[in-house]
Design a protein around this motif. Sequence first.
Motif, mmCIF file in Angstrom:
data_model
loop_
_atom_site.group_PDB
_atom_site.id
_atom_site.type_symbol
_atom_site.label_atom_id
_atom_site.label_comp_id
_atom_site.label_asym_id
_atom_site.label_seq_id
_atom_site.Cartn_x
_atom_site.Cartn_y
_atom_site.Cartn_z
ATOM 1 N N ARG A 38 0.815 -1.228 0.000
ATOM 2 C CA ARG A 38 0.000 0.000 0.000
ATOM 3 C C ARG A 38 0.844 1.272 0.000
ATOM 4 N NH1 ARG A 38 -3.919 -1.708 -2.318
ATOM 5 N NH2 ARG A 38 -5.150 0.133 -1.815
ATOM 6 N N ARG A 153 -3.104 1.910 13.272
ATOM 7 C CA ARG A 153 -2.319 1.219 12.234
ATOM 8 C C ARG A 153 -2.317 1.972 10.907
ATOM 9 N NH1 ARG A 153 -6.096 -3.800 9.973
ATOM 10 N NH2 ARG A 153 -7.837 -2.463 9.371
ATOM 11 N N SER A 154 -3.320 2.864 10.719
ATOM 12 C CA SER A 154 -3.402 3.549 9.421
ATOM 13 C C SER A 154 -2.402 4.709 9.317
ATOM 14 C CB SER A 154 -4.825 4.045 9.161
ATOM 15 O OG SER A 154 -5.132 5.115 10.022
ATOM 16 N N LEU A 219 -6.686 11.997 1.202
ATOM 17 C CA LEU A 219 -5.480 12.760 0.862
ATOM 18 C C LEU A 219 -4.814 12.173 -0.380
ATOM 19 C CD1 LEU A 219 -3.370 14.871 1.385
ATOM 20 C CD2 LEU A 219 -2.444 13.483 3.234
ATOM 21 N N ALA A 253 6.129 9.998 0.424
ATOM 22 C CA ALA A 253 5.041 9.594 1.311
ATOM 23 C C ALA A 253 4.560 8.184 0.975
ATOM 24 C CB ALA A 253 3.875 10.569 1.210
ATOM 25 N N ARG A 256 3.032 4.754 -4.444
ATOM 26 C CA ARG A 256 1.959 4.844 -5.432
ATOM 27 C C ARG A 256 1.687 6.301 -5.813
ATOM 28 N NH1 ARG A 256 -3.061 2.549 -3.553
ATOM 29 N NH2 ARG A 256 -2.393 2.951 -1.421
ATOM 30 N N ILE A 311 3.461 17.480 -0.943
ATOM 31 C CA ILE A 311 2.154 17.887 -0.417
ATOM 32 C C ILE A 311 2.013 17.348 0.998
ATOM 33 C CG2 ILE A 311 0.944 15.851 -1.376
ATOM 34 C CD1 ILE A 311 -1.483 17.820 -1.854
ATOM 35 N N GLY A 312 1.340 18.119 1.846
ATOM 36 C CA GLY A 312 1.133 17.653 3.219
ATOM 37 C C GLY A 312 0.093 18.500 3.927
#
Length: 324
Positions: A38, A153-154, A219, A253, A256, A311-312
């Motif tokens: 992921r 966990r995310s 996001l 980040a 993907r 980006i953030g």
Amino acid sequence: MSVRAVVEGIGHYLPDRIVPNSEFEDSLDTTDEWIRSRSGIERRHFAADDQPTSDLAIRAARAALENANLTVDDIDGIIIATSTPDLTFPSVGTMVQKGLGMRHGFAFDVQAVCAGFIYALTTANSMIVSGQAKRLLVIGAETFSRIMDWSDRSTCVLFGDGAGALILTAQDGKGDNTDRGILASDLNSDGEYRDMLYVDGGVSTTGQSGKLRMQGNALFRQAVDKLAGTAFTVLKKVGLEDNDIDWIVPHQANIRIIAGTAKKMGIPMDRVIVTVQDHGNTSAASIPLALSVGVASGKIKRGDLLLSEAIGGGLAWGAVILRW
Ligand code: UT7
């Protein structure tokens, strides 16, 4: 003729402790396979308990000074991008100034979360081009491990600690896009997206530093479009095209997001510097870390055209184009 802010040296520092994905499998309902597939992350570095952001920044700064064969006496000022300062104040910048034994000039922090290094580079470039400084130390340094909710966990599997630093020096250029140095930048923000990525505490609200909260999927959907948009904007400003880029050095980040942005720009992945597998998301430190690793590996060479985008939280995003 015009003045350009040219990179004269670069360095980085990563804390000793390396945490592989498998370490999270003991305490969370997650797997190495999920994290890898992921996000592209395989491991990250975490600072020691007694190691604040300034410690990482000082080590990266020393490496950059050594790389440029300079001392702090040669530096006019320090700009640090960070969202994880040692204290509410004074700035990490002044702590780094003290750590380096620098008693002259100025130091301050810039806070634009993961886009922080793009904002710091843009600020430094403006100061150099306008003649306010001749040589600046620009640092991205973070200890995001300090603001993780270890039960979420995310988010907690995605971030890491580290610092990267570079030295920007005023040099005369011709004023066209063949010059070395920063050629253009593009900054954006939109506070309407505040809830997509934020820390749930702070001085004037809870009085606690708080923990990071992120709507990752929402996001993600913003990221590729906004990153490709700012990249095309900055290229247009200097009359260059995607084909002219030797290396994309993106915020790290998620593989993907990195690959999606490169694809949208028509740039193959063998022209993208990728460190997310080893560092995780180090917020404002990720671009200078990737630049430093890219240079040390021999990929990025003098004269190469680089594009960095990030980006953030904010959301805040932007891009810088520079010739190495
Ligand atoms: O640097 C600042 C900018 N940050 C970013 O740009 C981050 C942007 N977002 C991302 O990188 C991705 O959205 C993530 C890596 C955060 C998540 O990937 P995703 O493909 O968007 O996954 P998701 O959030 O849609 O979650 C998919 C599933 C969910 O389960 P259900 O609802 O489908 O049953 C999550 O609960 O994956 C679950 N999940 C996990 N499973 C195993 C979330 N975290 C984990 C985990 N391990 N660590």
